[in-house]
Design a protein around this motif. Structure first.
Motif, mmCIF file in Angstrom:
data_model
loop_
_atom_site.group_PDB
_atom_site.id
_atom_site.type_symbol
_atom_site.label_atom_id
_atom_site.label_comp_id
_atom_site.label_asym_id
_atom_site.label_seq_id
_atom_site.Cartn_x
_atom_site.Cartn_y
_atom_site.Cartn_z
ATOM 1 N N UNK A 125 0.968 -1.229 -0.048
ATOM 2 C CA UNK A 125 0.071 0.146 0.165
ATOM 3 C C UNK A 125 0.853 1.409 -0.149
ATOM 4 N N UNK A 126 0.377 2.418 -0.327
ATOM 5 C CA UNK A 126 0.790 3.480 -0.314
ATOM 6 C C UNK A 126 0.035 4.534 0.120
ATOM 7 N N UNK A 127 0.498 5.580 1.031
ATOM 8 C CA UNK A 127 -0.127 6.629 1.587
ATOM 9 C C UNK A 127 0.783 8.014 1.337
ATOM 10 N N UNK A 128 -0.028 8.975 1.013
ATOM 11 C CA UNK A 128 0.707 10.292 0.824
ATOM 12 C C UNK A 128 -0.131 11.361 1.940
ATOM 13 N N UNK A 129 0.596 11.895 2.580
ATOM 14 C CA UNK A 129 0.071 12.745 3.811
ATOM 15 C C UNK A 129 -1.191 12.035 4.688
ATOM 16 N N UNK A 130 -1.243 10.839 4.677
ATOM 17 C CA UNK A 130 -2.125 10.043 5.535
ATOM 18 C C UNK A 130 -3.282 9.674 4.914
ATOM 19 N N UNK A 131 -3.342 9.796 3.383
ATOM 20 C CA UNK A 131 -4.481 9.413 2.585
ATOM 21 C C UNK A 131 -3.926 8.187 1.823
ATOM 22 N N UNK A 132 -4.835 7.130 1.518
ATOM 23 C CA UNK A 132 -4.235 6.044 0.615
ATOM 24 C C UNK A 132 -4.209 6.520 -0.884
ATOM 25 N N UNK A 133 -3.109 6.020 -1.683
ATOM 26 C CA UNK A 133 -2.968 6.326 -3.061
ATOM 27 C C UNK A 133 -3.555 5.270 -4.023
ATOM 28 N N UNK A 134 -4.503 5.330 -4.652
ATOM 29 C CA UNK A 134 -4.810 4.273 -5.368
ATOM 30 C C UNK A 134 -4.248 4.723 -7.003
ATOM 31 N N UNK A 135 -3.252 4.976 -7.165
ATOM 32 C CA UNK A 135 -2.596 5.114 -8.439
ATOM 33 C C UNK A 135 -1.073 4.702 -8.349
ATOM 34 N N UNK A 136 -0.198 4.813 -9.409
ATOM 35 C CA UNK A 136 1.229 4.039 -9.333
ATOM 36 C C UNK A 136 2.106 5.014 -9.744
ATOM 37 N N UNK A 137 1.939 6.451 -9.132
ATOM 38 C CA UNK A 137 2.734 7.498 -9.567
ATOM 39 C C UNK A 137 2.398 8.546 -8.605
ATOM 40 N N UNK A 138 3.468 9.471 -8.466
ATOM 41 C CA UNK A 138 3.366 10.710 -7.870
ATOM 42 C C UNK A 138 3.753 12.019 -8.625
ATOM 43 N N UNK A 139 3.149 13.194 -8.517
ATOM 44 C CA UNK A 139 3.450 14.239 -9.206
ATOM 45 C C UNK A 139 4.502 14.854 -8.605
ATOM 46 N N UNK A 140 5.148 15.505 -9.671
ATOM 47 C CA UNK A 140 6.384 16.548 -9.228
ATOM 48 C C UNK A 140 6.144 17.674 -8.050
ATOM 49 N N UNK A 141 4.501 18.262 -8.349
ATOM 50 C CA UNK A 141 4.035 19.139 -7.482
ATOM 51 C C UNK A 141 3.913 18.625 -6.078
ATOM 52 N N UNK A 142 3.258 17.399 -5.947
ATOM 53 C CA UNK A 142 3.108 16.845 -4.637
ATOM 54 C C UNK A 142 4.450 16.540 -3.870
ATOM 55 N N UNK A 143 5.603 16.419 -4.537
ATOM 56 C CA UNK A 143 7.049 16.270 -3.982
ATOM 57 C C UNK A 143 7.247 17.642 -3.485
#
Length: 744
Positions: A697-715
């Motif tokens: 599983x993957x979480x970003x800022x406490x929320x589960x991610x339902x995708x296989x990528x992260x954006x530059x802006x999120x980083x």
């Protein structure tokens, strides 16, 4: 400028003192500059600072592929220390201004190094860390130490007692592709020498203006003009000077060299601003602190010290290029042969764009956005000087090595990621005009929709078609963002030109002639002139702008998966002839060369991310080592190292100008990115182990991610990304499949 430099150094010293007090080990201690100096890596171990003009490093003095960066770990002699080197390119150029200390103890000469002075050395009496290199010249009993600032090289030689100690400064010295065209030496006084070395090679018009200052006056000297004694000043194709000293036991002589690509005046300024005195230890410490500051942009936590050393060595190598071209006045030798001035940015060169557009430049946008601004302005300066964006530029020259227009994805990526302080309209104009020329087979590409094969001897036609199409996609996105609708339609149509070399019968991209016929004799695993340093297997996947379209022409996701599986399992046979660049093989995948670098991530596009995770971890574990033979291929100006950095963090830019990063398999328990915008992005890996290679599983800022990528802006906004790992693959829903249509 001088006060600003001192202030930066002062802050760095304060910051590092704090880290010492807290018991934190300096990250520079984890760097091994010898990685890649053996095997195919072609790196150098010498002293430099991040993106510096000077790369002061030992030269074996013997030509050959293994010594293309001047140094080869398996060798046992050193013929001197020159001030300019390339990192991992496979290109035999530079080696300017060779300095060698000698004395009366050893006078042997060998043909292999052109009868120059040399000394044996032992790795037991050699060491290197960021900004510093040291070696004992065993035959002379001389200890050589090197450090650097951005534009100066500083030598410290510790001599034994000898009435015939000497320092040789050889401007005629040349290696591999390099050759001097005109050199000049002038003795100003008994501690100052000035001059220049103009040379040709891979880069046809190179100019290194220098000033050398010595801490001890020389007693006498001999100047040679094409091997004949002469007087000062001397000008010829080959010149050199030998400085004579009487030394006491353990006497130190400091030699510092200021450089400029524009003028001798600029070289004097380099010394005045960056190295005004002879305090070697001070410059050594400053260089270390500059490296420490850059390395601290990522702090990783792991129980495996070896992996930590590989990581920070890759961080170090990712910052060895591009290199400064402008001097302290802002002057530099331009690609048009004229002297130009960069007023509001640092002018860089050594742009190995066919390699570095894939991962190195995207990494820079995360870690060094302020420096990226100067890099973009440097690309645009090249355009203003020549009318075209650079392909592979070096020392104010276009080498025309490799293919395509990969300054375009670098510029477009920077634009969409909000990099500031460059002329956007000029950038668009440069990208468009560089894409509309008739040279580099663009004429055929524009009329036929592909670069045709040539029966008399081809020059990478399939690869050119594929990479031109990708550059067109990047330019189309740029046009769309700037409301240039007609241009968008034109270039987005051209971005599909990869289809014109796809052959449905062989299910490969295949060489095609002007008459529309495919090449008849075609074996996909063969290395032929139709593919740039690759074969049909390796270049098939070079459609990062439209992976969905590639999946469709293959026959759907199942067929695409089978083809990907074959890519990683079809091993070369013993009788197959693999070229020098086909290294790091996993099936037909060649991690030692750039066209393969994104392929392991393509399973994310067909809902099979666990296959990406398994392969990425395998590549991380097997293709990088903390040893001289630690690279499976040419390091290539930061691309090989940048792949490791990004992949070990858990993501990679399949499409380098899409502003998104595809997930792979994180390597470290924790990684903290200390961003230039003063925000922090933390990556945590739960249940991390050698066996737990699959993301659960993957979480970003406490929320589960339902995708296989992260954006530059999120980083760049900062936050916390948490990977939870396990030892079994985790299935995902179709909604998690990565799409090349996403644009952030």
């Amino acid at each position: 400028m001088k006060h600003g430099l001192l202030y930066i150094v002062f802050l760095a010293l304060i910051y590092n003192c704090g880290r010492y007090e807290s018991g934190h080990v300096q990250l520079t201690n984890y760097v091994n500059p010898f990685i890649g100096t053996d095997g195919p890596g072609n790196t150098y171990p010498g002293a430099t600072v991040p993106y510096g003009m000077v790369q002061l490093s030992p030269d074996i003095g013997i030509p050959g592929w293994d010594r293309i960066a001047g140094y080869y770990y398996k060798d046992s002699i050193i013929s001197g220390f020159s001030h300019l080197h390339l990192t991992g390119t496979g290109a035999g150029d530079l080696y300017d201004i060779l300095v060698m200390p000698t004395n009366s103890r050893f006078v042997n000469r060998i043909k292999d190094n052109n009868f120059m002075p040399f000394s044996s050395f032992s790795h037991e009496k050699e060491k290197a860390f960021p900004g510093y290199y040291a070696v004992d010249l065993l035959d002379f009993g001389i200890k050589a130490e090197l450090t650097a600032t951005a534009r100066t090289g500083i030598h410290k030689y510790t001599f034994p007692k000898d009435n015939a100690s000497q320092i040789h400064i050889d401007l005629g010295y040349a290696l591999n592709w390099d050759a001097p065209t005109k050199t000049y030496i002038k003795v100003v006084d008994n501690t100052t020498i000035e001059g220049y070395r103009k040379s040709t090679g891979w880069a046809k018009d190179q100019r290194a203006y220098f000033v050398i200052k010595l801490s001890k006056p020389f007693e006498s000297y001999q100047i040679y003009k094409n091997d004949s004694l002469t007087t000062s000043p001397a000008e010829a194709v080959k010149t050199k000077i030998v400085l004579n000293y009487k030394t006491t036991d353990n006497e130190e002589i400091i030699l510092k060299t200021g450089l400029s690509t524009a003028t001798i005046k600029g070289a004097y300024k380099s010394l005045q601003v960056e190295a005004p005195d002879f305090n070697f230890e001070k410059y050594k410490e400053r260089a270390n602190n500059l490296w420490e500051k850059e390395l601290q942009k990522i702090e990783v936590t792991t129980a495996d010290e070896n992996k930590k050393k590989v990581f920070y060595s890759m961080m170090y190598q990712s910052m060895l290029a591009p290199t400064l071209l402008s001097d302290c006045y802002g002057d530099y030798k331009g690609a048009d042969g004229k002297i130009h001035n960069a007023q509001v940015f640092d002018r860089y060169d050594t742009f190995s764009l066919w390699d570095t557009y894939r991962a190195a430049h995207p990494l820079y946008t995360i870690l060094h956005p302020k420096r990226v601004s100067s890099m973009i302005n440097s690309l645009l300066a090249h355009y203003k000087e020549t009318g075209l964006l650079p392909v592979w530029s070096l020392q104010g020259n276009e080498t025309n090595m490799m293919i395509a227009n990969h300054a375009i994805p670098v510029i477009v990526d920077a634009y969409f990621k909000g990099i500031k302080n460059f002329d956007v309209e000029l950038a668009y104009k440069a990208c468009k005009e560089s894409s509309m020329v008739d040279s580099r087979q663009y004429d055929s590409y524009k009329t036929l929709g592909y670069v045709p094969a040539d029966e008399s001897g081809d020059n990478w036609s399939v690869s050119k078609t594929m990479e031109y199409a990708y550059d067109d996609w990047c330019l189309a996105q740029f046009a769309k963002a700037l409301n240039k609708g007609t241009d968008y339609k034109y270039f987005i149509k051209r971005s599909e030109n990869w289809r014109n070399v796809y052959d449905s019968k062989s299910n490969f991209m295949r060489p095609k002639f002007k008459n529309g016929q495919f090449l008849k004799e075609f074996v996909p695993k063969d290395y032929t002139p139709y593919f740039c340093e690759s074969n049909a297997w390796q270049y098939f996947w070079s459609v990062p702008q439209n992976i969905e379209g590639l999946i469709k022409v293959v026959g759907g996701k199942d067929a695409f998966e089978k083809k990907l599986d074959s890519m990683f399992t079809l091993k070369p046979l013993p009788e197959d002839k693999l070229p020098i660049f086909s290294t790091g093989m996993i099936g037909q995948y060649a991690h030692g060369n750039e066209p393969s670098h994104h392929v392991a991530y393509l399973y994310n596009y067909i809902n099979k991310p666990w296959k990406t995770q398994k392969l990425v971890r395998e590549i991380l574990e097997t293709q990088y080592k903390n040893e001289p033979n630690g690279h499976c291929g040419n390091e290539d100006c930061g691309q090989m190292s940048s792949w490791y950095i990004l992949s070990s963090l858990g993501f990679y830019p399949v499409n380098p100008a899409q502003s998104i990063y595809s997930f792979g398999a994180p390597m470290f328990d924790n990684a903290t990115l200390n961003l230039e915008n003063n925000k922090t992005f933390v990556i945590k890996t739960k249940n991390n182990s050698k066996d737990n290679i699959y993301i659960q599983s993957i979480e970003l800022n406490g929320e589960k991610m339902n995708r296989n990528y992260i954006t530059h802006n999120e980083i760049m906004q900062g936050g916390t990304l948490i990977f939870t790992m396990g030892n079994v693959p985790k299935s995902n829903n179709n909604s998690m499949a990565l799409s090349s249509k996403i644009y952030n």
